[in-house]
Design a protein around this motif. Structure first.
Motif, mmCIF file in Angstrom:
data_model
loop_
_atom_site.group_PDB
_atom_site.id
_atom_site.type_symbol
_atom_site.label_atom_id
_atom_site.label_comp_id
_atom_site.label_asym_id
_atom_site.label_seq_id
_atom_site.Cartn_x
_atom_site.Cartn_y
_atom_site.Cartn_z
ATOM 1 N N LEU A 6 30.418 41.475 39.099
ATOM 2 C CA LEU A 6 30.385 40.018 39.101
ATOM 3 C C LEU A 6 31.468 39.451 40.020
ATOM 4 O O LEU A 6 31.216 38.538 40.806
ATOM 5 C CB LEU A 6 30.592 39.519 37.666
ATOM 6 C CG LEU A 6 30.175 38.121 37.299
ATOM 7 C CD1 LEU A 6 28.727 37.853 37.665
ATOM 8 C CD2 LEU A 6 30.391 37.889 35.816
ATOM 9 N N LEU A 7 32.667 40.024 39.951
ATOM 10 C CA LEU A 7 33.760 39.580 40.805
ATOM 11 C C LEU A 7 33.463 39.900 42.271
ATOM 12 O O LEU A 7 33.624 39.050 43.145
ATOM 13 C CB LEU A 7 35.078 40.226 40.367
ATOM 14 C CG LEU A 7 35.634 39.745 39.020
ATOM 15 C CD1 LEU A 7 36.723 40.677 38.517
ATOM 16 C CD2 LEU A 7 36.146 38.318 39.130
ATOM 17 N N LYS A 9 30.561 40.369 43.703
ATOM 18 C CA LYS A 9 29.431 39.555 44.156
ATOM 19 C C LYS A 9 29.901 38.170 44.597
ATOM 20 O O LYS A 9 29.330 37.566 45.491
ATOM 21 C CB LYS A 9 28.413 39.424 43.017
ATOM 22 C CG LYS A 9 27.213 38.604 43.351
ATOM 23 C CD LYS A 9 26.305 38.477 42.142
ATOM 24 C CE LYS A 9 25.277 37.395 42.416
ATOM 25 N NZ LYS A 9 24.894 36.674 41.251
ATOM 26 N N ASN A 10 30.966 37.689 43.986
ATOM 27 C CA ASN A 10 31.514 36.380 44.326
ATOM 28 C C ASN A 10 32.665 36.475 45.326
ATOM 29 O O ASN A 10 33.423 35.524 45.494
ATOM 30 C CB ASN A 10 31.964 35.662 43.049
ATOM 31 C CG ASN A 10 30.793 35.130 42.271
ATOM 32 O OD1 ASN A 10 30.301 34.049 42.561
ATOM 33 N ND2 ASN A 10 30.301 35.906 41.311
ATOM 34 N N LEU A 22 37.907 37.223 32.226
ATOM 35 C CA LEU A 22 36.461 37.045 32.328
ATOM 36 C C LEU A 22 35.745 37.695 31.138
ATOM 37 O O LEU A 22 34.798 37.123 30.586
ATOM 38 C CB LEU A 22 35.970 37.644 33.643
ATOM 39 C CG LEU A 22 34.653 37.157 34.204
ATOM 40 C CD1 LEU A 22 34.561 35.646 34.219
ATOM 41 C CD2 LEU A 22 34.434 37.711 35.596
ATOM 42 N N LEU A 60 38.831 31.601 39.622
ATOM 43 C CA LEU A 60 37.443 31.929 39.280
ATOM 44 C C LEU A 60 36.546 30.695 39.358
ATOM 45 O O LEU A 60 35.375 30.788 39.721
ATOM 46 C CB LEU A 60 37.380 32.566 37.886
ATOM 47 C CG LEU A 60 38.078 33.922 37.761
ATOM 48 C CD1 LEU A 60 38.175 34.350 36.304
ATOM 49 C CD2 LEU A 60 37.367 34.978 38.593
ATOM 50 N N ASN A 64 33.177 29.328 42.087
ATOM 51 C CA ASN A 64 31.987 28.973 41.310
ATOM 52 C C ASN A 64 31.523 30.055 40.343
ATOM 53 O O ASN A 64 30.375 30.058 39.926
ATOM 54 C CB ASN A 64 30.817 28.562 42.221
ATOM 55 C CG ASN A 64 31.068 27.241 42.883
ATOM 56 O OD1 ASN A 64 31.475 26.292 42.224
ATOM 57 N ND2 ASN A 64 30.852 27.184 44.186
ATOM 58 N N LEU A 65 32.412 30.961 39.990
ATOM 59 C CA LEU A 65 32.080 31.960 38.979
ATOM 60 C C LEU A 65 32.174 31.336 37.585
ATOM 61 O O LEU A 65 31.435 31.694 36.681
ATOM 62 C CB LEU A 65 33.023 33.158 39.105
ATOM 63 C CG LEU A 65 32.712 34.378 38.261
ATOM 64 C CD1 LEU A 65 31.285 34.857 38.460
ATOM 65 C CD2 LEU A 65 33.669 35.501 38.595
ATOM 66 N N LEU A 80 31.164 30.789 31.850
ATOM 67 C CA LEU A 80 30.517 31.458 32.968
ATOM 68 C C LEU A 80 29.493 30.512 33.593
ATOM 69 O O LEU A 80 28.767 29.816 32.883
ATOM 70 C CB LEU A 80 29.823 32.726 32.458
ATOM 71 C CG LEU A 80 29.430 33.762 33.491
ATOM 72 C CD1 LEU A 80 30.654 34.268 34.247
ATOM 73 C CD2 LEU A 80 28.727 34.920 32.814
ATOM 74 N N ASN A 81 29.447 30.457 34.906
ATOM 75 C CA ASN A 81 28.502 29.611 35.618
ATOM 76 C C ASN A 81 27.157 30.333 35.664
ATOM 77 O O ASN A 81 26.899 31.121 36.556
ATOM 78 C CB ASN A 81 29.002 29.305 37.028
ATOM 79 C CG ASN A 81 28.143 28.283 37.732
ATOM 80 O OD1 ASN A 81 27.188 27.764 37.177
ATOM 81 N ND2 ASN A 81 28.494 27.992 38.971
ATOM 82 N N SER A 82 26.338 30.065 34.675
ATOM 83 C CA SER A 82 25.020 30.699 34.597
ATOM 84 C C SER A 82 24.015 29.653 34.131
ATOM 85 O O SER A 82 24.374 28.539 33.768
ATOM 86 C CB SER A 82 25.056 31.878 33.621
ATOM 87 O OG SER A 82 25.301 31.412 32.308
#
Length: 140
Positions: A6-7, A9-10, A22, A60, A64-65, A80-82
């Motif tokens: 996740l980290l 990827k961002n 996180l 973070l 935009n995570l 979490l930005n989901s």
């Protein structure tokens, strides 16, 4: 998805502090403040100061995570930005906050993207009102 992935990827460096912060946010499931994270760390004997937590949360959020929502009480809550993020409704009388399970903004986001050409990466939204308990006290 693993936290490391996740980290990456961002495009953010994987650090021990970012991973455990996180992890705590994901584990909590509801929006959480830096102070609440610190309390959880203290209970688990994780040694981290509040400024380190804030610094990492802000980093973070910048990529935009995470989504940051500052409540009417001035406290910032992170999640979490989901697509399954949550919003609040806060009582202006007692200060309690309640979670709204469904985001009412997603359809509006699509309209705004179509209208402006922007790709929306997040939003901040909060309702305020008077909770049922306070209504009983205030409007007898």
């Amino acid at each position: 998805m693993k936290i490391d992935d996740l980290l990456r990827k961002n495009n953010i460096r994987v650090t021990k502090n970012r991973k455990i912060i996180l992890d705590k946010i994901i584990e909590n499931n509801d929006p959480i403040s830096a102070e609440e994270i610190l309390e959880k760390f203290k209970k688990e004997k994780i040694n981290m100061d509040l400024s380190t937590i804030y610094r990492n949360l802000n980093t973070l959020e910048e990529v935009n995570l995470l989504l940051k929502n500052t409540n009417t009480d001035g406290i910032s809550y992170f999640q979490l930005n989901s697509t399954d993020h949550k919003h609040f409704i806060s009582c202006i009388s007692c200060g309690k906050k309640f979670i709204i399970e469904n985001c009412p903004i997603h359809d509006i986001e699509k309209e705004i993207e179509n209208e402006t050409g922007f790709i929306i990466k997040g939003h901040s939204f909060e309702f305020t009102g008077i909770c049922p308990e306070c209504q009983k006290k205030l409007y007898k």
